[in-house]
Design a protein around this motif. Structure first.
Motif, PDB file in Angstrom:
ATOM      1  N   TYR A  94      17.275  -5.937  -3.125  1.00  0.00           N
ATOM      2  CA  TYR A  94      17.550  -4.754  -2.728  1.00  0.00           C
ATOM      3  C   TYR A  94      17.556  -4.684  -1.251  1.00  0.00           C
ATOM      4  O   TYR A  94      16.897  -5.262  -1.147  1.00  0.00           O
ATOM      5  N   PHE A  95      18.873  -4.507  -1.216  1.00  0.00           N
ATOM      6  CA  PHE A  95      19.033  -2.971   0.727  1.00  0.00           C
ATOM      7  C   PHE A  95      18.761  -2.290  -0.177  1.00  0.00           C
ATOM      8  O   PHE A  95      18.736  -1.315  -1.074  1.00  0.00           O
ATOM      9  N   GLY A  96      17.773  -1.728   1.056  1.00  0.00           N
ATOM     10  CA  GLY A  96      17.130  -0.352   0.948  1.00  0.00           C
ATOM     11  C   GLY A  96      18.025   0.884   2.459  1.00  0.00           C
ATOM     12  O   GLY A  96      17.877   0.080   3.618  1.00  0.00           O
ATOM     13  N   ILE A  97      18.808   1.682   2.033  1.00  0.00           N
ATOM     14  CA  ILE A  97      19.631   2.560   3.434  1.00  0.00           C
ATOM     15  C   ILE A  97      18.970   3.852   3.053  1.00  0.00           C
ATOM     16  O   ILE A  97      18.154   3.844   2.112  1.00  0.00           O
ATOM     17  N   GLU A  98      19.437   4.876   3.627  1.00  0.00           N
ATOM     18  CA  GLU A  98      19.309   6.434   3.407  1.00  0.00           C
ATOM     19  C   GLU A  98      19.135   7.088   2.201  1.00  0.00           C
ATOM     20  O   GLU A  98      20.158   7.156   1.547  1.00  0.00           O
ATOM     21  N   ASN A  99      18.012   7.358   2.070  1.00  0.00           N
ATOM     22  CA  ASN A  99      18.022   7.936   0.975  1.00  0.00           C
ATOM     23  C   ASN A  99      17.135   7.536  -0.275  1.00  0.00           C
ATOM     24  O   ASN A  99      17.441   7.528  -1.743  1.00  0.00           O
ATOM     25  N   TRP A 100      17.234   5.986  -0.229  1.00  0.00           N
ATOM     26  CA  TRP A 100      16.721   4.887  -1.451  1.00  0.00           C
ATOM     27  C   TRP A 100      15.319   5.077  -0.954  1.00  0.00           C
ATOM     28  O   TRP A 100      14.468   4.461   0.187  1.00  0.00           O
ATOM     29  N   TRP A 101      15.023   4.503  -2.081  1.00  0.00           N
ATOM     30  CA  TRP A 101      13.023   3.841  -2.249  1.00  0.00           C
ATOM     31  C   TRP A 101      12.434   2.933  -2.012  1.00  0.00           C
ATOM     32  O   TRP A 101      13.769   1.256  -2.583  1.00  0.00           O
ATOM     33  N   ILE A 102      12.475   2.546  -0.667  1.00  0.00           N
ATOM     34  CA  ILE A 102      11.549   1.071  -1.264  1.00  0.00           C
ATOM     35  C   ILE A 102      10.075   0.570  -1.678  1.00  0.00           C
ATOM     36  O   ILE A 102       9.339   1.207  -0.929  1.00  0.00           O
ATOM     37  N   SER A 103       9.593   0.069  -2.351  1.00  0.00           N
ATOM     38  CA  SER A 103       8.752  -0.809  -2.415  1.00  0.00           C
ATOM     39  C   SER A 103       8.914  -1.890  -2.982  1.00  0.00           C
ATOM     40  O   SER A 103       9.338  -2.563  -3.280  1.00  0.00           O
ATOM     41  N   ASP A 104       7.341  -2.450  -3.097  1.00  0.00           N
ATOM     42  CA  ASP A 104       7.207  -3.621  -4.247  1.00  0.00           C
ATOM     43  C   ASP A 104       5.959  -3.431  -5.513  1.00  0.00           C
ATOM     44  O   ASP A 104       4.986  -3.214  -5.009  1.00  0.00           O
ATOM     45  N   ILE A 105       7.106  -2.146  -6.107  1.00  0.00           N
ATOM     46  CA  ILE A 105       6.775  -2.084  -7.331  1.00  0.00           C
ATOM     47  C   ILE A 105       5.486  -3.007  -7.818  1.00  0.00           C
ATOM     48  O   ILE A 105       4.373  -1.721  -8.320  1.00  0.00           O
ATOM     49  N   ASP A 106       4.904  -3.838  -7.856  1.00  0.00           N
ATOM     50  CA  ASP A 106       4.282  -5.245  -9.233  1.00  0.00           C
ATOM     51  C   ASP A 106       3.303  -5.395  -8.127  1.00  0.00           C
ATOM     52  O   ASP A 106       2.499  -4.655  -8.700  1.00  0.00           O
ATOM     53  N   SER A 107       2.620  -5.294  -6.427  1.00  0.00           N
ATOM     54  CA  SER A 107       2.084  -5.502  -6.076  1.00  0.00           C
ATOM     55  C   SER A 107       1.568  -3.519  -6.004  1.00  0.00           C
ATOM     56  O   SER A 107       0.359  -3.465  -5.807  1.00  0.00           O
TER      57      SER A 107
ATOM     58  N   GLU B 181       0.618  -1.110  -0.099  1.00  0.00           N
ATOM     59  CA  GLU B 181      -0.208  -0.027   0.004  1.00  0.00           C
ATOM     60  C   GLU B 181       1.116   1.698  -0.261  1.00  0.00           C
ATOM     61  O   GLU B 181       0.385   1.763  -0.007  1.00  0.00           O
ATOM     62  N   PHE B 182       2.147   1.042  -0.462  1.00  0.00           N
ATOM     63  CA  PHE B 182       2.988   2.083   0.337  1.00  0.00           C
ATOM     64  C   PHE B 182       4.069   2.601  -0.833  1.00  0.00           C
ATOM     65  O   PHE B 182       4.691   1.505  -1.758  1.00  0.00           O
ATOM     66  N   GLU B 183       4.708   3.831  -1.211  1.00  0.00           N
ATOM     67  CA  GLU B 183       5.892   3.580  -1.629  1.00  0.00           C
ATOM     68  C   GLU B 183       6.717   3.592  -0.475  1.00  0.00           C
ATOM     69  O   GLU B 183       6.370   4.581   0.349  1.00  0.00           O
ATOM     70  N   GLY B 184       7.940   3.677  -0.273  1.00  0.00           N
ATOM     71  CA  GLY B 184       9.207   4.352   1.504  1.00  0.00           C
ATOM     72  C   GLY B 184       9.638   4.624   1.025  1.00  0.00           C
ATOM     73  O   GLY B 184      11.188   4.509  -0.022  1.00  0.00           O
ATOM     74  N   PHE B 185      10.483   6.194   1.725  1.00  0.00           N
ATOM     75  CA  PHE B 185      12.027   6.706   0.576  1.00  0.00           C
ATOM     76  C   PHE B 185      12.552   6.485   2.643  1.00  0.00           C
ATOM     77  O   PHE B 185      12.022   6.922   3.827  1.00  0.00           O
ATOM     78  N   VAL B 186      14.077   5.733   2.649  1.00  0.00           N
ATOM     79  CA  VAL B 186      14.065   5.089   3.811  1.00  0.00           C
ATOM     80  C   VAL B 186      15.232   6.564   4.102  1.00  0.00           C
ATOM     81  O   VAL B 186      15.709   7.315   3.143  1.00  0.00           O
ATOM     82  N   VAL B 187      14.812   7.024   5.687  1.00  0.00           N
ATOM     83  CA  VAL B 187      15.289   8.105   6.422  1.00  0.00           C
ATOM     84  C   VAL B 187      16.792   7.706   7.001  1.00  0.00           C
ATOM     85  O   VAL B 187      17.594   8.629   7.116  1.00  0.00           O
ATOM     86  N   SER B 188      16.459   6.595   7.908  1.00  0.00           N
ATOM     87  CA  SER B 188      17.555   5.768   8.514  1.00  0.00           C
ATOM     88  C   SER B 188      17.495   5.175   8.751  1.00  0.00           C
ATOM     89  O   SER B 188      16.584   4.298   8.311  1.00  0.00           O
ATOM     90  N   GLY B 189      18.518   4.121   8.664  1.00  0.00           N
ATOM     91  CA  GLY B 189      17.967   2.408   8.950  1.00  0.00           C
ATOM     92  C   GLY B 189      18.837   2.013   7.447  1.00  0.00           C
ATOM     93  O   GLY B 189      19.193   2.178   6.768  1.00  0.00           O
ATOM     94  N   CYS B 190      18.302   0.442   7.650  1.00  0.00           N
ATOM     95  CA  CYS B 190      18.264  -0.444   6.360  1.00  0.00           C
ATOM     96  C   CYS B 190      17.457  -2.013   6.114  1.00  0.00           C
ATOM     97  O   CYS B 190      17.433  -1.971   7.305  1.00  0.00           O
ATOM     98  N   PHE B 191      17.282  -1.555   5.403  1.00  0.00           N
ATOM     99  CA  PHE B 191      16.529  -3.074   5.290  1.00  0.00           C
ATOM    100  C   PHE B 191      16.751  -3.622   3.812  1.00  0.00           C
ATOM    101  O   PHE B 191      17.197  -3.330   2.937  1.00  0.00           O
ATOM    102  N   LYS B 192      16.215  -4.910   3.715  1.00  0.00           N
ATOM    103  CA  LYS B 192      16.321  -6.340   2.886  1.00  0.00           C
ATOM    104  C   LYS B 192      14.773  -6.411   2.074  1.00  0.00           C
ATOM    105  O   LYS B 192      13.642  -6.261   2.930  1.00  0.00           O
ATOM    106  N   VAL B 193      14.765  -6.194   0.743  1.00  0.00           N
ATOM    107  CA  VAL B 193      13.883  -6.794   0.475  1.00  0.00           C
ATOM    108  C   VAL B 193      14.010  -7.781  -0.754  1.00  0.00           C
ATOM    109  O   VAL B 193      14.876  -7.789  -1.379  1.00  0.00           O
ATOM    110  N   PHE B 194      12.894  -8.900  -0.385  1.00  0.00           N
ATOM    111  CA  PHE B 194      13.510 -10.348  -0.428  1.00  0.00           C
ATOM    112  C   PHE B 194      12.749 -11.586  -1.114  1.00  0.00           C
ATOM    113  O   PHE B 194      11.228 -10.940  -0.621  1.00  0.00           O
ATOM    114  N   HIS B 195      12.032 -11.917  -1.787  1.00  0.00           N
ATOM    115  CA  HIS B 195      11.463 -13.204  -1.501  1.00  0.00           C
ATOM    116  C   HIS B 195      12.443 -14.771  -1.205  1.00  0.00           C
ATOM    117  O   HIS B 195      13.202 -14.967  -1.114  1.00  0.00           O
TER     118      HIS B 195
END
Length: 193
Positions: free
Chosen positions: A71-84, A46-60
């Motif tokens: 991919y990994f999402g760190i500061e100043n990266w956008w994360i989402s499941d664009i297909d969904s 339900e979102f697109e996200g902009f990482v302010v701080s921290g680190c995420f992993k986007v995985f299957h």
């Protein structure tokens, strides 16, 4: 909280202070604890996200429970499941925090409304998507044509601020190799130094 987002946007497009403020006010702040999921497979993103701080992993997760990190999402990266997000279908991805993190989230309905009102924002996202597609294309070509040790060295060179925050297991899941392979390559690199 939105200062990093504003700076990021101004690095791509020219936009008035008023429009920038309006766009940034559409985001909500969410604090995510380490190991907490922002999205789980099967949910609709339900979102697109902009990482302010921290680190995420986007995985299957494969049927054998092995993770494949897109991919990994760190500061100043956008994360989402664009297909969904775009197609309103259940996600095939998981998004999980690797560190305590803060993220700015914008819902689809609000984003679409702002696209209609602000062509600058649509341009921003077009530029961001082009950059993402180029990176994805390069990654696919590298995965098909380069040996694993070369891909590992390039990952370290291209993403040093990310690599030093990750475990061997996480890097291996991103590169599609075993953690033992990463350990051997690291030892080999250290012995050459």
């Amino acid at each position: 909280m939105t200062e990093s987002l504003k700076k990021h946007i101004r690095g791509y497009i020219e936009i008035s202070d008023e429009k920038l403020e309006k766009y940034c006010s559409a985001f909500s702040v969410r604090k995510i604890k380490k190991k907490e999921f922002l999205l789980k497979e099967g949910e609709i993103c339900e979102f697109e996200g902009f990482v302010v701080s921290g680190c995420f992993k986007v995985f299957h997760t494969h049927h054998n429970a092995a993770e494949q990190i897109l991919y990994f999402g760190i500061e100043n990266w956008w994360i989402s499941d664009i297909d969904s997000f775009v197609n309103r279908i259940p996600s095939k991805l998981n998004i999980q925090a690797l560190e305590d993190s803060e993220i700015l989230l914008i819902p689809k309905k609000e984003k679409e409304k702002l696209y209609a009102e602000m062509p600058e924002i649509e341009r921003l996202m077009r530029l961001k998507f082009q950059k993402s597609i180029i990176a994805l294309q390069r990654r696919i070509i590298d995965n098909l044509s380069k040996p694993s040790d070369e891909r590992y060295v390039e990952f370290l060179k291209d993403y040093p601020q990310t690599a030093n925050r990750l475990t061997n297991i996480q890097i291996a899941a991103y590169l599609g190799v075993t953690p033992e392979f990463i350990s051997r390559i690291r030892k080999k690199i250290v012995s050459k130094s």
